[in-house]
Enzyme design. Structure first.
Site, PDB file in Angstrom:
ATOM      1  N   THR A  50      32.166   7.733   2.963  1.00  0.00           N
ATOM      2  CA  THR A  50      33.089   7.316   4.020  1.00  0.00           C
ATOM      3  C   THR A  50      32.579   7.957   5.306  1.00  0.00           C
ATOM      4  O   THR A  50      31.874   8.968   5.254  1.00  0.00           O
ATOM      5  CB  THR A  50      34.515   7.826   3.751  1.00  0.00           C
ATOM      6  N   GLU A  94      36.048   3.097  -0.677  1.00  0.00           N
ATOM      7  CA  GLU A  94      36.555   3.572  -1.973  1.00  0.00           C
ATOM      8  C   GLU A  94      36.982   2.450  -2.906  1.00  0.00           C
ATOM      9  O   GLU A  94      37.307   2.697  -4.065  1.00  0.00           O
ATOM     10  CB  GLU A  94      37.774   4.494  -1.751  1.00  0.00           C
ATOM     11  N   LYS A 121      54.497   7.606  16.484  1.00  0.00           N
ATOM     12  CA  LYS A 121      55.873   7.909  16.065  1.00  0.00           C
ATOM     13  C   LYS A 121      56.686   8.308  17.279  1.00  0.00           C
ATOM     14  O   LYS A 121      56.549   9.409  17.797  1.00  0.00           O
ATOM     15  CB  LYS A 121      55.880   9.033  15.034  1.00  0.00           C
ATOM     16  N   TRP A 175      58.457   4.129  14.032  1.00  0.00           N
ATOM     17  CA  TRP A 175      57.023   3.858  14.064  1.00  0.00           C
ATOM     18  C   TRP A 175      56.696   2.684  14.983  1.00  0.00           C
ATOM     19  O   TRP A 175      57.407   1.688  15.007  1.00  0.00           O
ATOM     20  CB  TRP A 175      56.515   3.481  12.679  1.00  0.00           C
TER      21      TRP A 175
HETATM   22  P1  ADP Z   1      35.485   3.958   7.637  1.00  0.00           P
HETATM   23  O1  ADP Z   1      36.545   5.020   7.518  1.00  0.00           O
HETATM   24  O2  ADP Z   1      34.121   4.450   7.732  1.00  0.00           O
HETATM   25  O3  ADP Z   1      35.828   2.885   8.610  1.00  0.00           O
HETATM   26  P2  ADP Z   1      35.834   2.013   5.578  1.00  0.00           P
HETATM   27  O4  ADP Z   1      34.959   0.954   6.061  1.00  0.00           O
HETATM   28  O5  ADP Z   1      35.884   2.300   4.143  1.00  0.00           O
HETATM   29  O6  ADP Z   1      35.431   3.354   6.208  1.00  0.00           O
HETATM   30  O7  ADP Z   1      37.251   1.759   6.175  1.00  0.00           O
HETATM   31  C1  ADP Z   1      38.332   1.345   5.410  1.00  0.00           C
HETATM   32  C2  ADP Z   1      39.532   1.227   6.309  1.00  0.00           C
HETATM   33  O8  ADP Z   1      39.332   0.218   7.282  1.00  0.00           O
HETATM   34  C3  ADP Z   1      40.794   0.837   5.612  1.00  0.00           C
HETATM   35  O9  ADP Z   1      41.405   1.928   4.980  1.00  0.00           O
HETATM   36  C4  ADP Z   1      41.621   0.291   6.765  1.00  0.00           C
HETATM   37  O10 ADP Z   1      42.231   1.323   7.502  1.00  0.00           O
HETATM   38  C5  ADP Z   1      40.585  -0.354   7.635  1.00  0.00           C
HETATM   39  N1  ADP Z   1      40.545  -1.796   7.420  1.00  0.00           N
HETATM   40  C6  ADP Z   1      39.706  -2.488   6.641  1.00  0.00           C
HETATM   41  N2  ADP Z   1      39.945  -3.807   6.719  1.00  0.00           N
HETATM   42  C7  ADP Z   1      40.992  -3.955   7.563  1.00  0.00           C
HETATM   43  C8  ADP Z   1      41.741  -5.088   8.054  1.00  0.00           C
HETATM   44  N3  ADP Z   1      41.431  -6.330   7.736  1.00  0.00           N
HETATM   45  N4  ADP Z   1      42.771  -4.829   8.894  1.00  0.00           N
HETATM   46  C9  ADP Z   1      43.085  -3.578   9.264  1.00  0.00           C
HETATM   47  N5  ADP Z   1      42.420  -2.491   8.838  1.00  0.00           N
HETATM   48  C10 ADP Z   1      41.384  -2.675   7.998  1.00  0.00           C
END
Ligand code: ADP
Length: 549
Positions: A185, A329, A441, A446
């Protein structure tokens, strides 16, 4: 009584075997790092991946050892994608946009023994090498004529090591639960954490990806992953496409709209990337009066897809948007917004509203939302489209434990807490309202930063927008909206706020609209709220205590 069917291990080598045997001639077209567009087939990729697997064995790479790879999307990267796991080793994909400290950390943490890289990325590894004691050597993914001058020790030329093997040895037959790939990540909070995919999880996940209500991939499609293979398991495209016998177009290192448009011209029917890429492409299309004759659908995920992007693709270009949610993940696909019959029956405008959600999960992904009580113990919330809680996920493609950690990262019912705030409606459609650490918040209530950003993006002169909470003596936090205007434009603050009014209660509207030249991004091209908060801090805004810069 046990079943009497065959044990057939789910290894990724079987995917490329299938593609090479049953879809042998399907093209893999690639913009090479050297410049020219190259062309091979699934059969060609398999042959060379086998040669690479043999070369790795000759270098002394043992099953279970980790091999890092820092490369753009090309056919050579595809060979490495199969050659490394095919040798029984584990492929650690490296994002070249990560900072030095993070790269050193993850390469050492994963224990990479060899590092592969594209010729234009050698300088990055040169800058790290002094701090990588476990790395035995480097392989530059080019031919002898294009090998760069380098001060790296023990450097090999990819074409030479691959070209000197016959590739007649079989794939190394590891257990299907053996590690296949590692992706960290991006570590926007704390140290980066490594997700370790198994052969089995990758095969199952790819089978899910190609299903009709997911990517609906077939051997008549041509898929171009713009999302880099080093981002979140490459969104599984390098597994899903050969599994479905789909042809592939790989855009290489140039991801500017003109270069992408040129690569789309190779008959691409489906493509995938984060929203920022598509915002730029759509502007390019509009400014140059271009069309998308072959493109049929576009997968958009990684961060929330703005309404304007969905509308423009669908109404102006006849391209269906598949809004998806996932994370490193979760292999990464968690949900995708295809239409269930109840949605398909709605008028176009209402369907578009649904597409702002990230859709529903496929078989193998199970979801729930839990009330936020601060320590992970809240009750499960109803699926009424209103109740907002922490999105939980479980399944065979979901992480159980991060690399090198002693404890699992799931609860007793196997739920992994995504850190995302979400609602789920009665049909099972998920709406991501925020990342929990980004929720604003105000007075105990929220405010969704994602909704605010999307509403602001509806202004034609707003190029990018980010909503952030700043400290307030009475309300705890109040939203401010940070805006990047389109070139040469100056959208007035009240016009932007007027656009938000229909979507927000009065107390939810931002206290301030702040104009900046640029909003900082993460290594995966998303808005970096962490860095943005630092910028606001420097501008004199007070930040909420728990999430100060
Ligand atoms: P990084 O933290 O490096 O960006 P990831 O690519 O694994 O790692 O990111 C996953 C996160 O991206 C998700 O937990 C979410 O917060 C966000 N995310 C992924 N797809 C979407 C989406 N379609 N809409 C909103 N948030 C998204």
């Amino acid at each position: 009584m046990l079943g009497l069917m065959q044990d057939w291990p789910l290894r990724v080598s079987s995917i490329i075997d299938h593609a090479a045997k049953y879809h042998a001639g399907r093209a893999v077209i690639s913009r090479s790092i050297e410049g020219p567009v190259t062309r091979t087939t699934w059969e060609g990729i398999r042959t060379r991946a086998l040669m690479l697997a043999q070369a790795l064995a000759r270098l002394g790479v043992r099953p279970g050892e980790v091999v890092g790879c820092m490369a753009w999307n090309t056919s050579r990267h595809m060979e490495v994608w199969y050659g490394v796991p095919g040798a029984g080793a584990v492929l650690h994909s490296l994002n070249p946009r990560l900072g030095r400290e993070q790269l050193v950390y993850i390469i050492n943490h994963a224990g990479d023994r060899w590092l592969f890289c594209d010729r234009d990325l050698v300088a990055i590894l040169e800058g790290l090498a002094a701090d990588l004691p476990q790395v035995k050597g480097y392989v530059v993914m080019t031919d002898r004529a294009h090998m760069p001058e380098t001060g790296l020790a023990n450097v090999l030329c990819y074409e030479e090591i691959v070209g000197s093997e016959a590739g007649e040895a079989p794939w190394v037959a590891v257990d299907e639960r053996a590690a296949c790939g590692i992706c960290y990540t991006s570590g926007t909070t704390g140290e980066p954490k490594g997700a370790v995919y198994s052969h089995r999880s990758n095969v199952l996940h790819a089978m899910v990806m190609i299903q009709p209500d997911m990517l609906d991939l077939s051997c008549t499609d041509v898929l171009m992953p713009v999302v880099p293979m080093f981002h979140a398991n490459g969104w599984s495209t390098a597994f899903s496409a050969p599994m479905a016998g789909t042809a592939m177009v790989l855009p290489g290192r140039r991801l500017d709209p003109a270069s992408l448009y040129a690569m789309l011209g190779h008959g691409v029917t489906i493509t995938a990337a984060v929203p920022t890429i598509w915002l730029m492409l759509l502007t390019h299309l509009r400014d140059n009066g271009l069309t998308l004759p072959d493109l049929n659908r576009v997968v958009i995920g990684g961060s929330s897809c703005p309404r304007a992007v969905i509308e423009s693709f669908q109404n102006d270009y006849g391209v269906r948007v598949l809004h998806a949610w996932g994370m490193t993940e979760t292999s990464p696909l968690g949900t995708l917004c295809s239409f269930k019959p109840e949605i398909a029956a709605l008028p176009a405008e209402e369907r578009l509203e649904v597409q702002l959600k990230v859709g529903h999960p496929p078989f193998t992904v199970d979801l729930a939302i839990r009330a936020e009580d601060g320590d992970g113990g809240g009750e499960m919330l109803p699926w009424d489209g209103e109740a907002q809680g922490r999105l939980l996920v479980r399944g065979p493609g979901v992480v159980r434990r991060y690399l090198g950690q002693e404890a699992d990262c799931i609860d007793s019912e196997q739920w992994f807490d995504t850190g995302d705030a979400a609602t789920i409606d009665p049909l099972g459609y998920v709406r991501i309202t925020d990342r929990f650490k980004d929720v604003i918040k105000s007075g105990g209530e929220w405010i969704s930063s994602i909704e605010m950003e999307n509403a602001a993006l509806a202004h034609p002169d707003v190029a990018e927008a980010a909503a952030v909470g700043v400290a307030h003596p009475k309300w705890g936090e109040r939203p401010v909206l940070v805006v990047v205007a389109r070139e040469g434009k100056q959208p007035p603050a009240d016009e932007i706020v007027d656009l938000l009014r229909p979507h927000f209660a009065k107390w939810q509207l931002p206290d301030d609209v702040i104009y900046v030249d640029e909003i900082p991004h993460t290594a995966t091209g998303k808005i970096s709220k962490l860095k943005l908060r630092q910028v606001l801090d420097e501008m004199g805004y007070r930040l909420p205590d728990q999430r100060g810069a």
